[in-house]
Design a protein around this motif. Sequence first.
Motif, PDB file in Angstrom:
ATOM      1  N   ILE A 183     -13.017  -0.557  -5.403  1.00  0.00           N
ATOM      2  CA  ILE A 183     -14.548   0.560  -6.350  1.00  0.00           C
ATOM      3  C   ILE A 183     -14.214   1.803  -5.761  1.00  0.00           C
ATOM      4  CG2 ILE A 183     -17.018   0.395  -6.479  1.00  0.00           C
ATOM      5  CD1 ILE A 183     -15.575  -2.004  -7.450  1.00  0.00           C
ATOM      6  N   ALA A 184     -13.797   1.864  -4.016  1.00  0.00           N
ATOM      7  CA  ALA A 184     -13.128   3.105  -3.573  1.00  0.00           C
ATOM      8  C   ALA A 184     -12.339   3.512  -4.147  1.00  0.00           C
ATOM      9  CB  ALA A 184     -13.069   3.141  -2.444  1.00  0.00           C
ATOM     10  N   PHE A 185     -11.271   2.719  -4.241  1.00  0.00           N
ATOM     11  CA  PHE A 185     -10.357   3.830  -5.117  1.00  0.00           C
ATOM     12  C   PHE A 185      -9.922   3.487  -6.649  1.00  0.00           C
ATOM     13  CE2 PHE A 185      -6.219   2.073  -7.204  1.00  0.00           C
ATOM     14  CZ  PHE A 185      -4.904   3.431  -7.281  1.00  0.00           C
ATOM     15  N   LEU A 186     -10.997   2.571  -7.207  1.00  0.00           N
ATOM     16  CA  LEU A 186     -11.583   3.502  -8.619  1.00  0.00           C
ATOM     17  C   LEU A 186     -12.139   4.869  -8.596  1.00  0.00           C
ATOM     18  CD1 LEU A 186     -12.821  -0.106 -10.269  1.00  0.00           C
ATOM     19  CD2 LEU A 186     -10.373   1.118 -11.184  1.00  0.00           C
ATOM     20  N   ALA A 187     -13.291   5.117  -7.308  1.00  0.00           N
ATOM     21  CA  ALA A 187     -14.164   5.999  -7.616  1.00  0.00           C
ATOM     22  C   ALA A 187     -13.227   7.239  -7.344  1.00  0.00           C
ATOM     23  CB  ALA A 187     -15.063   6.065  -6.692  1.00  0.00           C
ATOM     24  N   LYS A 188     -12.694   7.617  -6.494  1.00  0.00           N
ATOM     25  CA  LYS A 188     -11.174   8.490  -6.395  1.00  0.00           C
ATOM     26  C   LYS A 188     -10.706   7.927  -7.724  1.00  0.00           C
ATOM     27  CE  LYS A 188      -7.931   8.928  -2.978  1.00  0.00           C
ATOM     28  NZ  LYS A 188      -6.348   8.954  -1.916  1.00  0.00           N
ATOM     29  N   TRP A 192      -0.863   2.022  -3.002  1.00  0.00           N
ATOM     30  CA  TRP A 192      -1.984   0.962  -2.495  1.00  0.00           C
ATOM     31  C   TRP A 192      -2.637  -0.366  -2.441  1.00  0.00           C
ATOM     32  CZ3 TRP A 192      -6.350  -1.579  -3.961  1.00  0.00           C
ATOM     33  CH2 TRP A 192      -7.304  -1.507  -3.243  1.00  0.00           C
ATOM     34  N   VAL A 193      -1.771  -1.516  -3.547  1.00  0.00           N
ATOM     35  CA  VAL A 193      -2.173  -2.366  -3.906  1.00  0.00           C
ATOM     36  C   VAL A 193      -1.567  -3.799  -2.470  1.00  0.00           C
ATOM     37  CG1 VAL A 193      -1.629  -4.583  -4.932  1.00  0.00           C
ATOM     38  CG2 VAL A 193      -2.708  -3.077  -6.304  1.00  0.00           C
ATOM     39  N   LYS A 194      -0.468  -3.148  -2.043  1.00  0.00           N
ATOM     40  CA  LYS A 194       0.961  -3.363  -1.641  1.00  0.00           C
ATOM     41  C   LYS A 194       0.256  -3.032  -0.113  1.00  0.00           C
ATOM     42  CE  LYS A 194       5.816  -3.713  -2.979  1.00  0.00           C
ATOM     43  NZ  LYS A 194       6.556  -2.397  -3.443  1.00  0.00           N
ATOM     44  N   GLU A 195      -0.397  -1.906   0.225  1.00  0.00           N
ATOM     45  CA  GLU A 195      -1.201  -1.540   1.339  1.00  0.00           C
ATOM     46  C   GLU A 195      -1.517  -2.166   1.787  1.00  0.00           C
ATOM     47  OE1 GLU A 195      -3.253   2.639   3.497  1.00  0.00           O
ATOM     48  OE2 GLU A 195      -1.322   2.844   2.632  1.00  0.00           O
ATOM     49  N   ASN A 196      -3.022  -2.411   1.027  1.00  0.00           N
ATOM     50  CA  ASN A 196      -4.209  -3.261   1.059  1.00  0.00           C
ATOM     51  C   ASN A 196      -4.874  -4.717   1.099  1.00  0.00           C
ATOM     52  OD1 ASN A 196      -6.722  -0.631   1.047  1.00  0.00           O
ATOM     53  ND2 ASN A 196      -5.391   0.022  -0.361  1.00  0.00           N
ATOM     54  N   TYR A 197      -3.649  -5.257   0.046  1.00  0.00           N
ATOM     55  CA  TYR A 197      -3.268  -6.578  -0.086  1.00  0.00           C
ATOM     56  C   TYR A 197      -2.131  -6.952   0.088  1.00  0.00           C
ATOM     57  CZ  TYR A 197      -7.917  -5.765  -2.256  1.00  0.00           C
ATOM     58  OH  TYR A 197      -9.282  -5.411  -2.397  1.00  0.00           O
ATOM     59  N   VAL A 202      -2.568   8.067 -12.590  1.00  0.00           N
ATOM     60  CA  VAL A 202      -2.269   7.408 -11.848  1.00  0.00           C
ATOM     61  C   VAL A 202      -0.966   6.822 -11.948  1.00  0.00           C
ATOM     62  CG1 VAL A 202      -2.765   6.101  -9.331  1.00  0.00           C
ATOM     63  CG2 VAL A 202      -5.389   7.076 -10.407  1.00  0.00           C
ATOM     64  N   ALA A 203      -0.171   7.394 -10.709  1.00  0.00           N
ATOM     65  CA  ALA A 203       1.207   7.054 -11.266  1.00  0.00           C
ATOM     66  C   ALA A 203       1.502   5.333 -10.771  1.00  0.00           C
ATOM     67  CB  ALA A 203       2.107   7.557 -10.848  1.00  0.00           C
ATOM     68  N   PRO A 204       2.155   5.346 -11.746  1.00  0.00           N
ATOM     69  CA  PRO A 204       2.195   3.198 -11.567  1.00  0.00           C
ATOM     70  C   PRO A 204       2.483   2.601  -9.899  1.00  0.00           C
ATOM     71  CG  PRO A 204       2.823   3.568 -13.860  1.00  0.00           C
ATOM     72  CD  PRO A 204       2.301   4.650 -12.864  1.00  0.00           C
ATOM     73  N   LYS A 205       3.497   3.438  -9.245  1.00  0.00           N
ATOM     74  CA  LYS A 205       4.062   3.495  -8.289  1.00  0.00           C
ATOM     75  C   LYS A 205       3.122   3.662  -7.038  1.00  0.00           C
ATOM     76  CE  LYS A 205       6.042   8.311  -7.144  1.00  0.00           C
ATOM     77  NZ  LYS A 205       6.223   8.513  -6.949  1.00  0.00           N
ATOM     78  N   ASP A 206       2.430   4.553  -7.351  1.00  0.00           N
ATOM     79  CA  ASP A 206       1.099   5.128  -6.634  1.00  0.00           C
ATOM     80  C   ASP A 206      -0.034   4.014  -6.282  1.00  0.00           C
ATOM     81  OD1 ASP A 206       2.148   6.977  -5.794  1.00  0.00           O
ATOM     82  OD2 ASP A 206       0.962   8.853  -7.219  1.00  0.00           O
ATOM     83  N   VAL A 207       0.009   3.019  -7.736  1.00  0.00           N
ATOM     84  CA  VAL A 207      -0.959   2.272  -7.475  1.00  0.00           C
ATOM     85  C   VAL A 207      -0.757   0.449  -6.778  1.00  0.00           C
ATOM     86  CG1 VAL A 207      -2.157   0.679  -8.760  1.00  0.00           C
ATOM     87  CG2 VAL A 207      -1.878   3.051  -9.535  1.00  0.00           C
TER      88      VAL A 207
END
Length: 78
Positions: A49-54, A68-73, A60-65
């Motif tokens: 949810i914080a990612f969505l709010a930010k 983020w997913v690789k870092e968080n999951y 947002v570039a797909p590579k940035d998403v």
Amino acid sequence: MDELPSLPTDDNKLTIMDVPFANQTDYRAALNAVVSAMYSGFRPAKKDIAFLAKNSGRQVAPKDVLAWVKENYPDLFK
């Protein structure tokens, strides 16, 4: 059909899981997206949810998403 788990929201404070959104438009867009995804089995964490709010209201570039997913999951990539 299984019942959806609760999703703490506050329409007056524009929060989802106590994460504030900048405006009504971003709040509603995020809420609709999250609830729709929950019907497919997604169970959001506060960090999601914080990612969505930010990132609401901007591209947002797909590579940035993906970064983020690789870092968080990281378990998703094993």
